[in-house]
Design a protein around this motif. Sequence first.
Motif, short mmCIF file in Angstrom:
data_model
loop_
_atom_site.label_atom_id
_atom_site.label_comp_id
_atom_site.label_asym_id
_atom_site.label_seq_id
_atom_site.Cartn_x
_atom_site.Cartn_y
_atom_site.Cartn_z
N ARG A 26 -15.52 -1.39 13.52
CA ARG A 26 -15.50 -0.95 15.00
C ARG A 26 -14.33 -1.45 15.61
NH1 ARG A 26 -20.59 -2.56 17.80
NH2 ARG A 26 -19.47 -4.48 17.64
N ASP A 27 -14.44 -2.96 15.62
CA ASP A 27 -13.34 -3.91 16.39
C ASP A 27 -12.27 -3.84 15.85
OD1 ASP A 27 -15.86 -4.42 17.73
OD2 ASP A 27 -16.40 -6.22 16.52
N ALA A 28 -11.81 -3.37 14.49
CA ALA A 28 -10.37 -3.73 14.22
C ALA A 28 -9.46 -2.44 14.80
CB ALA A 28 -10.38 -3.39 12.75
N ASP A 29 -8.11 -3.06 15.01
CA ASP A 29 -7.12 -2.19 15.65
C ASP A 29 -6.39 -1.30 14.66
OD1 ASP A 29 -7.00 -3.82 18.30
OD2 ASP A 29 -6.07 -5.19 17.03
N ARG A 30 -6.48 -1.68 13.52
CA ARG A 30 -6.19 -0.72 12.24
C ARG A 30 -7.02 -1.13 11.08
NH1 ARG A 30 0.24 -0.88 11.06
NH2 ARG A 30 -0.39 0.71 9.74
N VAL A 31 -7.25 0.05 10.31
CA VAL A 31 -8.17 0.01 9.04
C VAL A 31 -7.33 0.47 7.94
CG1 VAL A 31 -10.45 0.86 8.11
CG2 VAL A 31 -10.09 0.28 10.47
N PHE A 32 -7.35 -0.25 6.90
CA PHE A 32 -6.65 -0.12 5.63
C PHE A 32 -7.95 0.27 4.57
CE2 PHE A 32 -3.26 -1.77 7.90
CZ PHE A 32 -2.22 -1.03 7.48
N ALA A 33 -7.55 0.91 3.48
CA ALA A 33 -8.79 0.88 2.36
C ALA A 33 -8.01 1.09 1.06
CB ALA A 33 -9.92 2.06 2.72
N GLU A 34 -8.53 1.03 0.06
CA GLU A 34 -8.49 1.12 -1.37
C GLU A 34 -9.33 1.75 -2.12
OE1 GLU A 34 -8.99 0.01 -4.35
OE2 GLU A 34 -9.84 -1.99 -4.29
N PHE A 35 -9.21 2.71 -3.04
CA PHE A 35 -10.50 3.30 -3.85
C PHE A 35 -9.95 3.47 -5.07
CE2 PHE A 35 -11.49 4.48 0.53
CZ PHE A 35 -12.49 4.02 1.00
N TYR A 36 -9.10 2.35 -5.72
CA TYR A 36 -8.68 2.61 -7.03
C TYR A 36 -9.62 1.80 -8.14
CZ TYR A 36 -5.54 -1.40 -5.93
OH TYR A 36 -5.13 -2.52 -5.68
N THR A 37 -9.99 0.55 -7.41
CA THR A 37 -11.02 -0.41 -8.11
C THR A 37 -12.18 -0.07 -8.36
OG1 THR A 37 -11.41 -1.43 -6.14
CG2 THR A 37 -9.33 -2.43 -7.51
N SER A 38 -12.70 1.06 -7.08
CA SER A 38 -13.88 1.75 -7.32
C SER A 38 -14.17 2.72 -6.34
CB SER A 38 -15.16 0.62 -7.03
OG SER A 38 -16.35 1.37 -7.38
#
Length: 257
Positions: free
Chosen positions: A24-36
Amino acid sequence: MLTFVGLGLYDERSVTLAGRDAIRDADRVFAEFYTSRLVGTDLDSLESFHDTDIEVRDRAGIEQDPEPVLEAAESADVAFLTAGDTMVSTTHTDLRLRAEKRGIETRIVHGTTAQTAAGSLTGLQNYRFGKATTLPFEKAHGGDGVPDSVVATIEDNRTRDLHTLVYLDIKVDDPHWSDSDDTYMTADRAASLLSAAFPDLLAVVVARAGSPDPLVVADTLENLADRTFGGPLHLLVIPGDRHMIEEEALQAIATDD
């Protein structure tokens, strides 16, 4: 600031309150979903639940080109999301070290891991688990059957009366594979592969840990190979010698004798 957030095991509600606050507090949000992956949700549901846009990076975008994540974290608060606990994968440790070398402050918000869930669901004591291993799809490791390293890990743990957690392969973001119904290795397929080396060995299937309907089944690998266990994700546990309480727990919890 770069905050690594583990999303837990199953869906958008598996995240901790601390993790939700960090997103919620982040200015930008990244993610990866290749490890799980969180198999109980999708990207749209995640974005809706957290009321934010999530920029998903593939394997190359994290391991070979992490610059967009690092540049953003130099001047803003960035959250980096993964399934499970965020520091289980060495990929994420590498990203954190890159950030630290550039003077970027980092923080970790942990999530539930498959390893702790496997112990909790089966009743096998956490401190009696030895080295874990991953069973890959055959084409992924370029050979037939089970890699020698997997067999060696199971045998070594058993000589020390330790349990082995066997992670099952996911065909995600892999140039050898395209998405299909075969994306996730199932426990019955894994049991079939392992039964060649350990035909009469007791194993425990853990399916859908973290979901409302997890499944725990104990039987020999040969028998498990002829069963089906529903949707992903699946794990296998190869127990070592069981303590009396562990034996009672398996008999009470697992759906088979």
